[in-house]
Enzyme design. Sequence first.
Site, PDB file in Angstrom:
ATOM      1  N   GLY A  23       0.492  -1.321  -0.550  1.00 51.27           N
ATOM      2  CA  GLY A  23       0.162   0.177  -0.230  1.00 51.27           C
ATOM      3  C   GLY A  23       1.175   1.120   0.586  1.00 51.27           C
ATOM      4  O   GLY A  23       2.050   1.364   0.892  1.00 51.27           O
ATOM      5  N   GLN A  61       3.109  10.153   0.917  1.00 47.14           N
ATOM      6  CA  GLN A  61       4.828   9.760   1.309  1.00 47.14           C
ATOM      7  C   GLN A  61       5.807   9.821   0.441  1.00 47.14           C
ATOM      8  O   GLN A  61       6.345   9.372   0.072  1.00 47.14           O
ATOM      9  CB  GLN A  61       4.105   8.308   1.157  1.00 47.14           C
ATOM     10  CG  GLN A  61       3.682   7.303   2.775  1.00 47.14           C
ATOM     11  CD  GLN A  61       3.093   6.319   2.971  1.00 47.14           C
ATOM     12  OE1 GLN A  61       2.351   5.192   2.404  1.00 47.14           O
ATOM     13  NE2 GLN A  61       4.135   5.626   3.114  1.00 47.14           N
ATOM     14  N   CYS A 103       5.869  -0.310   6.958  1.00 47.69           N
ATOM     15  CA  CYS A 103       5.059   1.408   6.188  1.00 47.69           C
ATOM     16  C   CYS A 103       6.200   1.434   5.373  1.00 47.69           C
ATOM     17  O   CYS A 103       7.604   1.479   5.728  1.00 47.69           O
ATOM     18  CB  CYS A 103       4.741   2.001   6.929  1.00 47.69           C
ATOM     19  SG  CYS A 103       4.420   4.015   6.881  1.00 47.69           S
ATOM     20  N   LEU A 104       5.852   1.774   4.788  1.00 50.21           N
ATOM     21  CA  LEU A 104       7.183   1.980   3.595  1.00 50.21           C
ATOM     22  C   LEU A 104       8.108   3.525   3.936  1.00 50.21           C
ATOM     23  O   LEU A 104       8.955   3.710   3.750  1.00 50.21           O
ATOM     24  CB  LEU A 104       6.975   2.367   1.831  1.00 50.21           C
ATOM     25  CG  LEU A 104       6.671   1.163   1.944  1.00 50.21           C
ATOM     26  CD1 LEU A 104       6.088   1.152  -0.140  1.00 50.21           C
ATOM     27  CD2 LEU A 104       8.018  -0.113   1.656  1.00 50.21           C
ATOM     28  N   HIS A 121      -4.839   1.639   7.447  1.00 46.80           N
ATOM     29  CA  HIS A 121      -3.234   2.829   6.926  1.00 46.80           C
ATOM     30  C   HIS A 121      -3.099   3.693   6.816  1.00 46.80           C
ATOM     31  O   HIS A 121      -2.886   4.607   6.336  1.00 46.80           O
ATOM     32  CB  HIS A 121      -2.174   1.520   7.259  1.00 46.80           C
ATOM     33  CG  HIS A 121      -0.591   1.392   7.543  1.00 46.80           C
ATOM     34  ND1 HIS A 121       0.181   1.263   8.036  1.00 46.80           N
ATOM     35  CD2 HIS A 121      -0.493   2.098   6.188  1.00 46.80           C
ATOM     36  CE1 HIS A 121       0.942   1.101   7.755  1.00 46.80           C
ATOM     37  NE2 HIS A 121       1.045   1.916   6.830  1.00 46.80           N
ATOM     38  N   GLU A 122      -3.265   3.309   5.020  1.00 48.06           N
ATOM     39  CA  GLU A 122      -3.497   4.293   4.011  1.00 48.06           C
ATOM     40  C   GLU A 122      -3.938   5.594   4.149  1.00 48.06           C
ATOM     41  O   GLU A 122      -3.771   6.407   4.085  1.00 48.06           O
ATOM     42  CB  GLU A 122      -3.749   3.551   2.529  1.00 48.06           C
ATOM     43  CG  GLU A 122      -3.038   2.480   2.520  1.00 48.06           C
ATOM     44  CD  GLU A 122      -1.650   2.364   3.024  1.00 48.06           C
ATOM     45  OE1 GLU A 122      -0.795   4.142   2.079  1.00 48.06           O
ATOM     46  OE2 GLU A 122      -0.547   1.478   3.314  1.00 48.06           O
ATOM     47  N   HIS A 142      -2.314   7.183   6.993  1.00 47.74           N
ATOM     48  CA  HIS A 142      -1.724   8.507   6.070  1.00 47.74           C
ATOM     49  C   HIS A 142      -2.397  10.092   5.186  1.00 47.74           C
ATOM     50  O   HIS A 142      -1.374  11.119   5.594  1.00 47.74           O
ATOM     51  CB  HIS A 142      -1.705   7.966   4.795  1.00 47.74           C
ATOM     52  CG  HIS A 142       0.447   7.003   5.456  1.00 47.74           C
ATOM     53  ND1 HIS A 142       1.557   7.032   5.193  1.00 47.74           N
ATOM     54  CD2 HIS A 142       0.387   5.613   5.468  1.00 47.74           C
ATOM     55  CE1 HIS A 142       2.204   6.228   6.430  1.00 47.74           C
ATOM     56  NE2 HIS A 142       1.503   5.166   5.866  1.00 47.74           N
TER      57      HIS A 142
HETATM   58 NI    NI Z   1       2.713   3.339   5.240  1.00 45.28          NI
END
Ligand code: NI
Length: 180
Positions: free
Chosen positions: A57, A62, A104-105, A146-147, A150
Amino acid sequence: MSKPPIFTSDIPLFPILIAPHARLKAKARAVAKGDDDDVRAIIPRMFATMYTAPGIGLAAPQVDLGLRLLVIDLMPHDKPAPIVMINPEIVAASPELATREEGCLSLPGMYADVTRPARVKVRYLDESGARREMETSELLSACVQHEIDHLDGVLFVDRISILKRNMIMRKLAKEQKLKK
Ligand code: NI
């Protein structure tokens, strides 16, 4: 996980913001009609960036774009199943909770158990601008929540104890320093 063939390597990737970064804490604005051309250009680059990372995701903030836009692909059975959500909104959440390990990236290599509603119903626009609703459970539910977090400037570490959060942030800072 092999790279899906539909995304060729000549798509320029976005750099991913790493926590702590002020713009990861900002609330993103809704995608408007006038953003159509931008969004069309952004979506393939977001997928390419996510698949290359690799991740399941990626939310626009991000990659330093303050728009309410996210992409997800859980690659069920190792096959691409790309999902685009524009202006997503959680319209219902189950009273039962579920705990799942998240990463998470924007916090590479960091993981923690996060507790969230087990199932959510999300309303959004797809990449063609059509209104959609999706009932999610298990991994997809956690990923969607989660997304969407963000988009509101919330990271998974904001949903765990301060003690664990501080531990993760210290470890991440140390590792990022070593990388430089
Ligand atoms: Ni994330």
